[in-house]
Motif scaffolding. Structure first.
Motif, PDB file in Angstrom:
ATOM      1  N   ALA A  79       0.853  -1.185   0.000  1.00 32.04           N
ATOM      2  CA  ALA A  79       0.000   0.000   0.000  1.00 32.04           C
ATOM      3  C   ALA A  79       0.891   1.238   0.000  1.00 32.04           C
ATOM      4  O   ALA A  79       1.908   1.278   0.708  1.00 32.04           O
ATOM      5  CB  ALA A  79      -0.920   0.010   1.218  1.00 32.04           C
TER       6      ALA A  79
ATOM      7  N   SER B 188      -6.157  -5.118   6.656  1.00 34.84           N
ATOM      8  CA  SER B 188      -6.960  -5.452   5.475  1.00 34.84           C
ATOM      9  C   SER B 188      -6.154  -6.282   4.477  1.00 34.84           C
ATOM     10  O   SER B 188      -6.695  -7.218   3.862  1.00 34.84           O
ATOM     11  CB  SER B 188      -7.466  -4.174   4.809  1.00 34.84           C
ATOM     12  OG  SER B 188      -8.366  -3.483   5.641  1.00 34.84           O
TER      13      SER B 188
ATOM     14  N   LEU C 179       1.241   3.901   1.511  1.00 37.37           N
ATOM     15  CA  LEU C 179       0.885   4.577   2.750  1.00 37.37           C
ATOM     16  C   LEU C 179       1.931   4.250   3.799  1.00 37.37           C
ATOM     17  O   LEU C 179       2.386   3.112   3.903  1.00 37.37           O
ATOM     18  CB  LEU C 179      -0.498   4.103   3.230  1.00 37.37           C
ATOM     19  CG  LEU C 179      -1.059   4.740   4.503  1.00 37.37           C
ATOM     20  CD1 LEU C 179      -1.400   6.203   4.257  1.00 37.37           C
ATOM     21  CD2 LEU C 179      -2.300   3.973   4.970  1.00 37.37           C
TER      22      LEU C 179
ATOM     23  N   ASP D  96      -5.226  -0.248  10.008  1.00 38.05           N
ATOM     24  CA  ASP D  96      -6.382  -0.781   9.272  1.00 38.05           C
ATOM     25  C   ASP D  96      -5.964  -1.297   7.895  1.00 38.05           C
ATOM     26  O   ASP D  96      -6.418  -2.357   7.450  1.00 38.05           O
ATOM     27  CB  ASP D  96      -7.451   0.303   9.094  1.00 38.05           C
ATOM     28  CG  ASP D  96      -8.223   0.571  10.378  1.00 38.05           C
ATOM     29  OD1 ASP D  96      -8.214  -0.303  11.261  1.00 38.05           O
ATOM     30  OD2 ASP D  96      -8.812   1.661  10.490  1.00 38.05           O
ATOM     31  N   THR D  97      -5.111  -0.538   7.217  1.00 36.31           N
ATOM     32  CA  THR D  97      -4.664  -0.928   5.875  1.00 36.31           C
ATOM     33  C   THR D  97      -3.862  -2.221   5.924  1.00 36.31           C
ATOM     34  O   THR D  97      -4.063  -3.125   5.109  1.00 36.31           O
ATOM     35  CB  THR D  97      -3.820   0.202   5.254  1.00 36.31           C
ATOM     36  OG1 THR D  97      -4.627   1.380   5.137  1.00 36.31           O
ATOM     37  CG2 THR D  97      -3.301  -0.197   3.886  1.00 36.31           C
TER      38      THR D  97
END
Length: 261
Positions: A161, A182, A163, A178-179
């Protein structure tokens, strides 16, 4: 009196194998030399008409700028007439394009050999984590987060990701956790074997600058139901693991120097 034997001369200097472990990150560039330790840990920037960033979100966008940066940082640190062995960490999902650009950039250092190692594999080596059982490695950097499932010596599955901790001005620590959670959930759903579940039960190995953020560690622990295992000095784990790999490949030629921890 017998004259002492001279080892080498100005014309024919002694050759001594040198090795350099490199981590070219979006935010920071690190270099580790066996026997000397971490010799470079600086922002990944290059200078010309202004300050530019040759690596962005795990992608080399300015190969020439990256080479200039390496020459500026390391050119004067390597002994003259030395052609070092280089081990370079690479993001798992960037594939041949990243490896090709990175190899071209490090040519400015006139390497004798260049090897690449997936960052997740380097993290596992730094942690001393065995791969006889599946292992989940989470690397939360400044601009990129990766989740990688390792088994044996290979990468079984991976997610990424764009991020990281550099985005915390716009994203809460819980957003990063959260990422990551997931991505792990997606891996669990798509895994037709028990390897991802087994690795999760074993405990996620957490590295990168994000592992120094208590909020991320806490939130990730709550989301996964098991506390992550934070690698010691997690922000330098990748380059230390690359150095261990370098020593394993060229241990005798590098003078059997102690492995980094």
């Amino acid at each position: 009196m017998t004259a002492p034997r001279l080892r080498g001369s100005a014309r024919h200097p002694l050759r001594r194998d040198w090795g350099v472990a490199l981590e070219l990150g979006s935010a920071r560039t690190r270099a580790w030399v066996p026997g000397r330790g971490l010799i470079t840990d600086v922002p990944t920037v290059t200078f010309g008409a202004g300050t530019t960033y040759p690596i962005q979100r795990g992608t080399i966008v300015d190969e020439a700028g990256c080479a200039r940066m390496l020459q500026r940082l390391l050119g004067h640190r390597l002994p003259r007439r030395t052609r070092p062995h280089i081990v370079l960490t690479t993001p798992v999902l960037d594939g041949p394009a990243y490896r090709s650009a990175a190899r071209a950039a490090v040519e400015v250092l006139r390497p004798r050999t260049v090897r690449t190692i997936p960052t997740a594999r380097a993290v596992a080596l730094a942690a001393g984590a065995g791969l006889s059982r599946p292992l989940l490695v989470v690397d939360v950097g400044a601009h990129l987060s990766e989740v990688v499932l390792l088994s044996g010596t290979g990468v079984v599955d991976a997610r990424r990701a764009a991020l990281g901790t550099g985005d915390l001005g716009a994203a809460r620590p819980a957003g990063i956790a959260d990422t990551v959670a997931s991505m792990i959930t997606e891996m669990l759903r798509q895994d037709r074997t028990s390897r991802t579940a087994d690795a999760l039960h074993r405990g996620v190995l957490l590295a990168g600058g994000g592992a120094l953020r208590p909020g991320i560690v806490h939130d990730l622990s709550g989301l996964l139901g098991v506390p992550p295992r934070v690698v010691p000095a997690p922000h330098t784990a990748a380059v230390r693991g690359a150095a261990r790999h370098l020593c394993a490949l060229h241990g005798g030629g590098l003078g059997a120097r102690p492995l980094p921890r």
